[in-house]
Design a protein around this motif. Sequence first.
Motif, mmCIF file in Angstrom:
data_model
loop_
_atom_site.group_PDB
_atom_site.id
_atom_site.type_symbol
_atom_site.label_atom_id
_atom_site.label_comp_id
_atom_site.label_asym_id
_atom_site.label_seq_id
_atom_site.Cartn_x
_atom_site.Cartn_y
_atom_site.Cartn_z
ATOM 1 N N TRP A 1 39.155 36.071 31.087
ATOM 2 C CA TRP A 1 40.104 35.097 31.987
ATOM 3 C C TRP A 1 39.097 34.147 32.527
ATOM 4 O O TRP A 1 39.595 32.975 32.894
ATOM 5 N N SER A 2 37.716 34.352 32.851
ATOM 6 C CA SER A 2 37.090 33.514 33.555
ATOM 7 C C SER A 2 36.136 32.417 32.721
ATOM 8 O O SER A 2 35.566 31.575 32.891
ATOM 9 N N ARG A 3 36.371 32.611 31.197
ATOM 10 C CA ARG A 3 35.920 31.658 30.393
ATOM 11 C C ARG A 3 36.329 30.400 30.490
ATOM 12 O O ARG A 3 37.523 30.213 30.898
ATOM 13 N N PRO A 4 35.455 29.329 30.389
ATOM 14 C CA PRO A 4 36.073 27.741 30.484
ATOM 15 C C PRO A 4 36.924 27.400 29.252
ATOM 16 O O PRO A 4 37.396 26.296 29.388
ATOM 17 N N GLY A 5 36.975 27.957 28.263
ATOM 18 C CA GLY A 5 37.703 27.351 26.969
ATOM 19 C C GLY A 5 39.096 26.972 27.145
ATOM 20 O O GLY A 5 39.767 26.137 26.626
ATOM 21 N N LEU A 6 39.922 27.788 27.937
ATOM 22 C CA LEU A 6 41.246 27.721 28.118
ATOM 23 C C LEU A 6 41.564 27.767 29.826
ATOM 24 O O LEU A 6 40.960 28.305 30.343
ATOM 25 N N ALA A 7 42.598 26.781 30.378
ATOM 26 C CA ALA A 7 42.836 26.854 31.603
ATOM 27 C C ALA A 7 43.645 28.046 31.906
ATOM 28 O O ALA A 7 44.046 28.640 31.085
ATOM 29 N N ARG A 8 43.491 28.645 33.160
ATOM 30 C CA ARG A 8 44.310 29.732 33.438
ATOM 31 C C ARG A 8 45.880 29.578 32.969
ATOM 32 O O ARG A 8 46.173 30.558 32.548
ATOM 33 N N ARG A 9 46.380 28.634 32.994
ATOM 34 C CA ARG A 9 47.643 28.523 32.872
ATOM 35 C C ARG A 9 47.939 28.597 31.272
ATOM 36 O O ARG A 9 48.958 29.359 31.021
ATOM 37 N N ASP A 10 47.099 28.107 30.660
ATOM 38 C CA ASP A 10 46.991 28.152 29.002
ATOM 39 C C ASP A 10 47.046 29.972 28.887
ATOM 40 O O ASP A 10 47.595 30.446 27.943
ATOM 41 N N ARG A 11 45.886 30.502 29.608
ATOM 42 C CA ARG A 11 45.751 31.790 29.143
ATOM 43 C C ARG A 11 46.907 32.500 29.593
ATOM 44 O O ARG A 11 47.216 33.581 28.870
ATOM 45 N N SER A 12 47.519 32.377 30.738
ATOM 46 C CA SER A 12 48.931 32.968 31.116
ATOM 47 C C SER A 12 49.962 32.764 29.818
ATOM 48 O O SER A 12 50.575 33.825 29.499
ATOM 49 N N LEU A 13 50.023 31.629 29.365
ATOM 50 C CA LEU A 13 51.075 31.297 28.182
ATOM 51 C C LEU A 13 50.612 32.335 26.858
ATOM 52 O O LEU A 13 51.585 32.916 26.608
ATOM 53 N N VAL A 14 49.451 32.228 26.586
ATOM 54 C CA VAL A 14 49.175 33.125 25.356
ATOM 55 C C VAL A 14 49.240 34.689 25.768
ATOM 56 O O VAL A 14 49.976 35.303 24.886
ATOM 57 N N THR A 15 48.823 35.081 26.986
ATOM 58 C CA THR A 15 49.114 36.549 27.345
ATOM 59 C C THR A 15 50.425 37.009 27.213
ATOM 60 O O THR A 15 50.896 38.017 26.940
ATOM 61 N N LEU A 16 51.276 35.922 27.570
ATOM 62 C CA LEU A 16 52.751 36.554 27.773
ATOM 63 C C LEU A 16 53.311 36.593 26.431
ATOM 64 O O LEU A 16 54.012 37.408 26.116
ATOM 65 N N GLY A 17 52.849 35.690 25.499
ATOM 66 C CA GLY A 17 53.365 36.020 23.984
ATOM 67 C C GLY A 17 52.783 37.088 23.517
ATOM 68 O O GLY A 17 53.619 37.743 22.586
#
Length: 145
Positions: A55-71
């Motif tokens: 989750w702390s990697r710089p490649g995606l914003a947290r918001r975008d990681r949330s979208l991916v994780t929800l999917g």
Amino acid sequence: MSDYDQSPNYQRGLNLVKEMLGDRFLAGLTASAESGAFAADCASIAIESAFGAVWSRPGLARRDRSLVTLGILIASGKSAELRNHVRAGLNNGLGVEELQEVMIQAFPYCGFPCVAEAIEATIAVLRERGLIDDSTQSAKERGLL
């Protein structure tokens, strides 16, 4: 005290969990990690790897990681964990409309049963946060689950 809780990723993970899911969730997770309980190593690894390293990697914003994780959670039918990540997504900047769009996007790929359960879990969190009208009926209340 384990080897995990001394690593930089573990400390970074603790901070991220607190920001995304709050003090109460963090307290439960760290209590399990520190108690020597059955799931202690799993909790420590989750803090260190999932939150501290991924989750702390710089490649995606947290918001975008949330979208991916929800999917991913919708597709795998993990509605209990989905509730936590709906909360995290809201804290990471997602709005109610975006959560609805995630459900719609998942529908043709995951099917009605997975999406219906995800909607049920999401409505519970949105109600808890006061973000939707309490009169909104869930799929379970309509007899669909």
